[in-house]
Enzyme design. Sequence first.
Site, PDB file in Angstrom:
ATOM      1  N   LYS A  34       0.854  -1.077   0.112  1.00  0.00           N
ATOM      2  CA  LYS A  34      -0.087  -0.058   0.094  1.00  0.00           C
ATOM      3  C   LYS A  34       0.885   1.227   0.015  1.00  0.00           C
ATOM      4  O   LYS A  34       1.984   1.277   0.562  1.00  0.00           O
ATOM      5  CB  LYS A  34      -0.724   0.047   1.236  1.00  0.00           C
ATOM      6  N   LYS A  92      -7.264  -5.859  -3.122  1.00  0.00           N
ATOM      7  CA  LYS A  92      -8.066  -5.009  -2.245  1.00  0.00           C
ATOM      8  C   LYS A  92      -8.798  -3.791  -3.009  1.00  0.00           C
ATOM      9  O   LYS A  92      -8.024  -3.169  -3.378  1.00  0.00           O
ATOM     10  CB  LYS A  92      -7.507  -4.597  -0.858  1.00  0.00           C
TER      11      LYS A  92
END
Length: 257
Positions: A34, A92
């Site tokens: 991320k 995700k």
Amino acid sequence: MQNSVGAVSFLASVASESEALVCSSLGADIIDAKNPAAGALGALPLATVRQIRACVPTHVPVSATVGDPEDDADKVVRAVTDMAATRVDIVKIGFRAGAASQAVVERLAALELHGARLVAVVLAEHGVDLELVARFAVAGFAGVMLDTGDKARGALSDIVGAETLARFVAAAHENRLFAGLAGSLKASHIPYLLSFNPDVLGFRGGLCRAGERTSLIDEQAVRSVRNAIPQRAGNAIAACRQPHGNAIARFETESAV
């Protein structure tokens, strides 16, 4: 579906290969790629994600975010397809409550993703739509996480009440999804959140120097979180090769085949 007692996975969000190595060596069950400087669910460059997947031991699942919630279904499909091609285990996708999210879910249901599984991340500030959780299941998602978008507002438990947290986890389990909780979490939040029987607890800021999510990973902070979460017997995939009544184990069993 109920989580087995104590079977909670520690998800560590990382921004680089070096951070991934630190967190995996200190016992994180899932490494999450991320870019914290690009939003709550900021996406890293695909090349960086490939490097993270390559450096992390194969028995440790790697997930990757594709950016903050987006209403343009075509854009989401492209981002998810590209990220899945990096060979991560989990992609995700951020969602807000609303009709646009439902349209995105329907488009994602038909994708071929090279073995990657989809996990929805619902941003709590926009409401928790439990009907959307059921749609994730119908679309073939592996799990759903409840997170926060505005990190300045505090931790997940500051924004979402106990009743909503309980209903969210229960809805995920009823739909055979694994349930994850995240959002400015620290080691001190763990005992309270464990009471809701989640399958995954996710961390970024709580693993960083001075608790700042855009800072570098702090090894002692990682150890504190790892020590506070009941560890699985064995590693996160090997422990679930014999299926049991827990949704994260079901995902791991399927992804290991």
